[in-house]
Design a protein around this motif. Sequence first.
Motif, PDB file in Angstrom:
ATOM      1  N   SER A  42       7.327  11.590 -13.572  1.00  0.00           N
ATOM      2  CA  SER A  42       6.677  10.510 -12.810  1.00  0.00           C
ATOM      3  C   SER A  42       7.546  10.094 -11.630  1.00  0.00           C
ATOM      4  O   SER A  42       7.048   9.847 -10.533  1.00  0.00           O
ATOM      5  CB  SER A  42       6.483   9.271 -13.678  1.00  0.00           C
ATOM      6  OG  SER A  42       5.763   9.597 -14.803  1.00  0.00           O
ATOM      7  N   HIS A  43       8.855   9.997 -11.907  1.00  0.00           N
ATOM      8  CA  HIS A  43       9.792   9.630 -10.852  1.00  0.00           C
ATOM      9  C   HIS A  43       9.784  10.683  -9.738  1.00  0.00           C
ATOM     10  O   HIS A  43       9.765  10.347  -8.543  1.00  0.00           O
ATOM     11  CB  HIS A  43      11.191   9.454 -11.444  1.00  0.00           C
ATOM     12  CG  HIS A  43      12.241   9.183 -10.427  1.00  0.00           C
ATOM     13  ND1 HIS A  43      12.255   8.031  -9.653  1.00  0.00           N
ATOM     14  CD2 HIS A  43      13.315   9.917 -10.029  1.00  0.00           C
ATOM     15  CE1 HIS A  43      13.285   8.080  -8.828  1.00  0.00           C
ATOM     16  NE2 HIS A  43      13.940   9.204  -9.030  1.00  0.00           N
ATOM     17  N   TYR A  57       7.337  12.672  -8.980  1.00  0.00           N
ATOM     18  CA  TYR A  57       6.069  12.569  -8.248  1.00  0.00           C
ATOM     19  C   TYR A  57       6.108  11.408  -7.249  1.00  0.00           C
ATOM     20  O   TYR A  57       5.550  11.500  -6.162  1.00  0.00           O
ATOM     21  CB  TYR A  57       4.908  12.386  -9.231  1.00  0.00           C
ATOM     22  CG  TYR A  57       4.503  13.661  -9.969  1.00  0.00           C
ATOM     23  CD1 TYR A  57       4.781  14.918  -9.436  1.00  0.00           C
ATOM     24  CD2 TYR A  57       3.818  13.602 -11.182  1.00  0.00           C
ATOM     25  CE1 TYR A  57       4.407  16.072 -10.102  1.00  0.00           C
ATOM     26  CE2 TYR A  57       3.431  14.758 -11.852  1.00  0.00           C
ATOM     27  CZ  TYR A  57       3.721  15.994 -11.312  1.00  0.00           C
ATOM     28  OH  TYR A  57       3.340  17.124 -11.961  1.00  0.00           O
ATOM     29  N   LYS A  58       6.794  10.337  -7.624  1.00  0.00           N
ATOM     30  CA  LYS A  58       6.954   9.201  -6.695  1.00  0.00           C
ATOM     31  C   LYS A  58       7.738   9.632  -5.469  1.00  0.00           C
ATOM     32  O   LYS A  58       7.373   9.328  -4.344  1.00  0.00           O
ATOM     33  CB  LYS A  58       7.691   8.058  -7.383  1.00  0.00           C
ATOM     34  CG  LYS A  58       6.789   7.075  -8.066  1.00  0.00           C
ATOM     35  CD  LYS A  58       7.460   5.691  -8.186  1.00  0.00           C
ATOM     36  CE  LYS A  58       6.468   4.652  -8.670  1.00  0.00           C
ATOM     37  NZ  LYS A  58       5.744   5.000  -9.905  1.00  0.00           N
ATOM     38  N   ASP A  95      -0.162   6.903  -7.282  1.00  0.00           N
ATOM     39  CA  ASP A  95      -0.013   6.693  -8.727  1.00  0.00           C
ATOM     40  C   ASP A  95      -1.113   7.321  -9.568  1.00  0.00           C
ATOM     41  O   ASP A  95      -0.844   7.936 -10.596  1.00  0.00           O
ATOM     42  CB  ASP A  95       0.046   5.187  -9.041  1.00  0.00           C
ATOM     43  CG  ASP A  95       1.395   4.601  -8.620  1.00  0.00           C
ATOM     44  OD1 ASP A  95       2.310   5.407  -8.328  1.00  0.00           O
ATOM     45  OD2 ASP A  95       1.514   3.367  -8.559  1.00  0.00           O
ATOM     46  N   ALA A  99      -0.768  11.022  -9.599  1.00  0.00           N
ATOM     47  CA  ALA A  99       0.463  11.380 -10.328  1.00  0.00           C
ATOM     48  C   ALA A  99       0.253  11.264 -11.833  1.00  0.00           C
ATOM     49  O   ALA A  99       0.697  12.122 -12.597  1.00  0.00           O
ATOM     50  CB  ALA A  99       1.613  10.484  -9.879  1.00  0.00           C
ATOM     51  N   THR A 158       5.536  12.846   3.766  1.00  0.00           N
ATOM     52  CA  THR A 158       5.920  13.101   2.377  1.00  0.00           C
ATOM     53  C   THR A 158       5.400  14.492   1.979  1.00  0.00           C
ATOM     54  O   THR A 158       4.559  15.078   2.670  1.00  0.00           O
ATOM     55  CB  THR A 158       5.292  12.066   1.422  1.00  0.00           C
ATOM     56  OG1 THR A 158       3.871  12.203   1.474  1.00  0.00           O
ATOM     57  CG2 THR A 158       5.696  10.646   1.798  1.00  0.00           C
ATOM     58  N   GLY A 185      12.036   4.909  -1.608  1.00  0.00           N
ATOM     59  CA  GLY A 185      11.767   5.661  -2.840  1.00  0.00           C
ATOM     60  C   GLY A 185      10.947   6.926  -2.644  1.00  0.00           C
ATOM     61  O   GLY A 185      10.460   7.499  -3.616  1.00  0.00           O
ATOM     62  N   LYS A 186      10.775   7.348  -1.391  1.00  0.00           N
ATOM     63  CA  LYS A 186      10.032   8.584  -1.122  1.00  0.00           C
ATOM     64  C   LYS A 186      10.835   9.469  -0.183  1.00  0.00           C
ATOM     65  O   LYS A 186      11.462   8.982   0.743  1.00  0.00           O
ATOM     66  CB  LYS A 186       8.698   8.292  -0.409  1.00  0.00           C
ATOM     67  CG  LYS A 186       7.685   7.625  -1.265  1.00  0.00           C
ATOM     68  CD  LYS A 186       6.473   7.303  -0.394  1.00  0.00           C
ATOM     69  CE  LYS A 186       5.593   6.300  -1.099  1.00  0.00           C
ATOM     70  NZ  LYS A 186       4.670   5.643  -0.184  1.00  0.00           N
TER      71      LYS A 186
END
Length: 312
Positions: free
Chosen positions: A107-108, A110-111, A117, A120, A261, A306-307
């Motif tokens: 999950s992290h 994918y973030k 979300d 993901a 991204t 965070g990306k």
Amino acid sequence: MLEKLGLKRVTLDLPFRLDHVNCFLAEGDEGWTVIDTGLHNEEPVKRWQDELNGKNVTDIIITHYHPDHFGYAGGLQKKQQARVSMSEIDYKAALNAWSEQFLDELSHNYKLAGIPDEEAGAMLANTKAFVPRVSPYPDVDEFLWDGDTITIGTYNYEVIATPGHSDGLVTFYNRENNMLLSTDHILPKITPNISYWFHGEPNPLARYLESLDKIKQLDADLVIPSHGNPFNGANDRIAEIKSHHDDRLEQTLASIDRGSTVYEVSQQLFKKRLTVHEMRFAVGETLAHLEYLRYKGECQRELNDGKYQYYV
Ligand SMILES: [Zn+2]
């Protein structure tokens, strides 16, 4: 041609757009060898029961850890009391790829890739749904190494490590007949998926292109792949696959806006509607191409909010 080589193709259905996988059977002095097993699903289990009825299976050889090849290896091993061989790299990859710890970190990851979300969550659930399709794991009796010689049926084959499609993928080359069991390293019609799956080799596309050059040296005539039909002329197909990646790299570079991204670039590269399963491949493939370009110095990556964002 396969018959002359003592190989029997067993094509199993897959529940994906890539709707089948070729496994192989060969009879040796002591018994039968199975190459790849398909997913651990009802249909392959039944099919193997029919195919192997009355046969003594001594060996199961797994070309790489992906579920459509490795999935039923453990289940079939238990039924047949057979030896399992595969590369150590891909055995370890299999242990990791469906482990709780890895799935927790996904999950992290994918973030970091900028995946919304909801998508993901669906991609994580899709990954987790494979756990029963690859369980139980086999006990590997022998690791295959680059340069090993193994016997499949009545012929000897060189084990050739060809990382790229997976880090530990092995192909088998029979020099006498100038024939390559190419598994997913070289495929006709479709190009093998080269993805970064958030584990292992950080630049899989570079490794893949090197592996294509390694196989090119053989100038193999007959190629027997794991998806699609056997064909002649490995090097012609290698040239086509390389030019596909050149095009794809160009498109990837052109898709990088200021601070894109991975997800945004993948949306540019894959325009058609994708299933959740296909979305995982699209993200993995986009990431492999982006990272190839980044290692080459053609783009940069920054961590913002965070990306990861890519810049040219
Ligand atoms: Zn495959």
